[in-house]
Design an enzyme around this catalytic site. Structure first.
Site, short mmCIF file in Angstrom:
data_model
loop_
_atom_site.label_atom_id
_atom_site.label_comp_id
_atom_site.label_asym_id
_atom_site.label_seq_id
_atom_site.Cartn_x
_atom_site.Cartn_y
_atom_site.Cartn_z
N TYR A 68 0.96 -1.21 0.21
CA TYR A 68 -0.05 0.10 0.14
C TYR A 68 0.73 1.22 0.13
CZ TYR A 68 0.99 1.02 4.99
OH TYR A 68 1.62 1.16 6.20
N LEU A 73 11.26 1.22 6.85
CA LEU A 73 10.40 1.66 5.67
C LEU A 73 11.11 3.01 5.05
CD1 LEU A 73 7.76 1.07 3.81
CD2 LEU A 73 7.20 3.27 4.93
N GLU A 89 13.09 2.84 13.81
CA GLU A 89 12.18 3.78 13.25
C GLU A 89 10.94 3.85 14.30
OE1 GLU A 89 10.38 3.16 9.34
OE2 GLU A 89 10.50 1.16 9.59
N ARG A 109 -8.09 -20.46 -1.26
CA ARG A 109 -6.89 -20.20 -0.26
C ARG A 109 -5.95 -21.19 -0.29
NH1 ARG A 109 -4.69 -21.36 4.46
NH2 ARG A 109 -3.65 -19.50 5.95
N ARG A 133 7.92 4.24 -4.67
CA ARG A 133 8.09 3.46 -3.70
C ARG A 133 6.97 2.38 -3.80
NH1 ARG A 133 7.48 5.41 2.33
NH2 ARG A 133 5.29 5.73 1.69
N LYS A 146 6.50 -1.68 1.88
CA LYS A 146 5.27 -1.30 2.47
C LYS A 146 4.16 -2.39 2.45
CE LYS A 146 3.26 3.21 3.02
NZ LYS A 146 3.31 3.38 4.49
N HIS A 206 -1.23 -21.12 -0.26
CA HIS A 206 -0.06 -20.27 -0.11
C HIS A 206 0.45 -20.01 -1.23
CE1 HIS A 206 -0.56 -21.52 4.26
NE2 HIS A 206 0.25 -20.48 4.55
#
Ligand SMILES: Cc1ncc(COP(=O)(O)O)c(C=O)c1O
Length: 292
Positions: free
Chosen positions: A35, A205, A181, A102, A54, A149, A104
């Site tokens: 995101y 990040l 951070e 579902r 990014r 991210k 993996h």
């Protein structure tokens, strides 16, 4: 009750109440997606190219090919501002590996899920001083690829919540003795006039605000060191500040209830805050020049 704002989901603009994600979307089941969050001021984005870059890097890191979807996001975001009557807003972009039974392993021939949400933000007052906030220290319990991210934010959520529970603004993360951070902001300290922040590697990040602060500081001739540092150094710093897309620059006055230096917002923090506000004013509020 949900508001009736318009969101963007997989190529369509729909009222939020009608935007439905498949129950087996991999973003929800595995956190298999990435995101971005960026700010629009007065209808104009700050550091749009840097956010797009990014996002592309995050997608590449998780081997997710989103085709032309990414290029469309600036146009989509403008549409969202228009359709929701917003000019000061936060844009949330999310891309997941789509919906499939579902398993993996990556699904084959499944289109990504692309979501964009615009939410209102207060217009900034560029002349207001930098805020002072308090923080707690918290072990960094995240994985080894924090440069992505990713949607997997549980360690960040738990740590931030602990901070809020004790009336602090943020949790400053450390791996053992090394400060990295914070849960949703980048961290800087000032020591003997120079700015110190963790190097942009797998442990943090690469914040866009961090990048802009580093550029502004270098342009102003402020000495910058991207190096790791210890909890002890942090607690004995001359100044500490956090920065991020929605936080802007906030001085950290106390950590775990102990004052940093004299317990106020430091002079260099305030100066960088002013430079950052000027940058926003130039790039987004149309007050001379453009580009970050
Ligand atoms: C872990 C982490 N660090 C730093 C930041 C600040 O990044 P940016 O300046 O791009 O908002 C964020 C933002 O969400 C974050 O989640």
């Amino acid at each position: 009750m949900l508001d009736q704002s318009v969101v963007y989901l997989n190529g369509r603009y729909v009222p939020r109440s009608q935007a439905t994600l498949d129950v087996e979307d991999r973003g929800a089941l595995f956190g298999d997606g990435v995101y971005e969050v960026l700010r629009y001021y007065h209808g104009r984005p700050l550091a749009l190219t840097e956010h797009l870059d990014r996002l592309s890097r995050s997608l590449k890191e998780i081997s997710l090919d989103a085709g032309d979807e990414i290029e469309a996001l600036p146009r989509v975001s403008e549409q969202l501002l228009q359709r929701n009557g917003l000019s000061d807003a936060k844009l949330y972009w999310q891309v997941t590996r789509g919906a499939a039974r579902r398993e993996h392993a990556f699904p084959k021939d499944v289109p990504p899920t692309v979501l964009a949400i615009a939410s209102p933000e207060k217009p900034i007052d560029p002349s207001a001083p930098a805020r002072g906030v308090s923080a707690i220290l918290h072990e960094d319990e995240r994985w080894h690829r924090c440069n992505i991210k990713s949607l997997m934010l549980l360690p960040n959520v738990l740590a931030r919540n602990k901070a809020l529970d004790v009336g602090a603004y943020e949790a400053i993360l450390h791996r053992g003795d090394t400060v990295t951070e914070a849960t949703c902001t980048s961290l800087f300290m000032v020591r003997k006039g120079s700015l110190v922040t963790h190097p942009a590697n797998q442990w943090i990040l690469p914040g866009i605000t961090r990048l802009l602060v580093l550029r502004l500081a270098r342009q102003a001739g402020i000495l910058v060191r991207e190096r790791s540092f210890t909890v002890g150094e942090l607690l004995n710093a001359d100044e500490v500040f956090l920065c991020g897309t929605t936080t802007h620059i906030a001085g950290v006055t106390h950590i775990d209830n102990q004052p940093i230096a004299s317990g106020g917002v430091g002079a260099l923090t305030q100066r960088l805050h002013e430079m950052f506000m000027e940058r926003i004013a130039k790039e987004c509020l149309g007050l001379v020049g453009s580009g970050c």
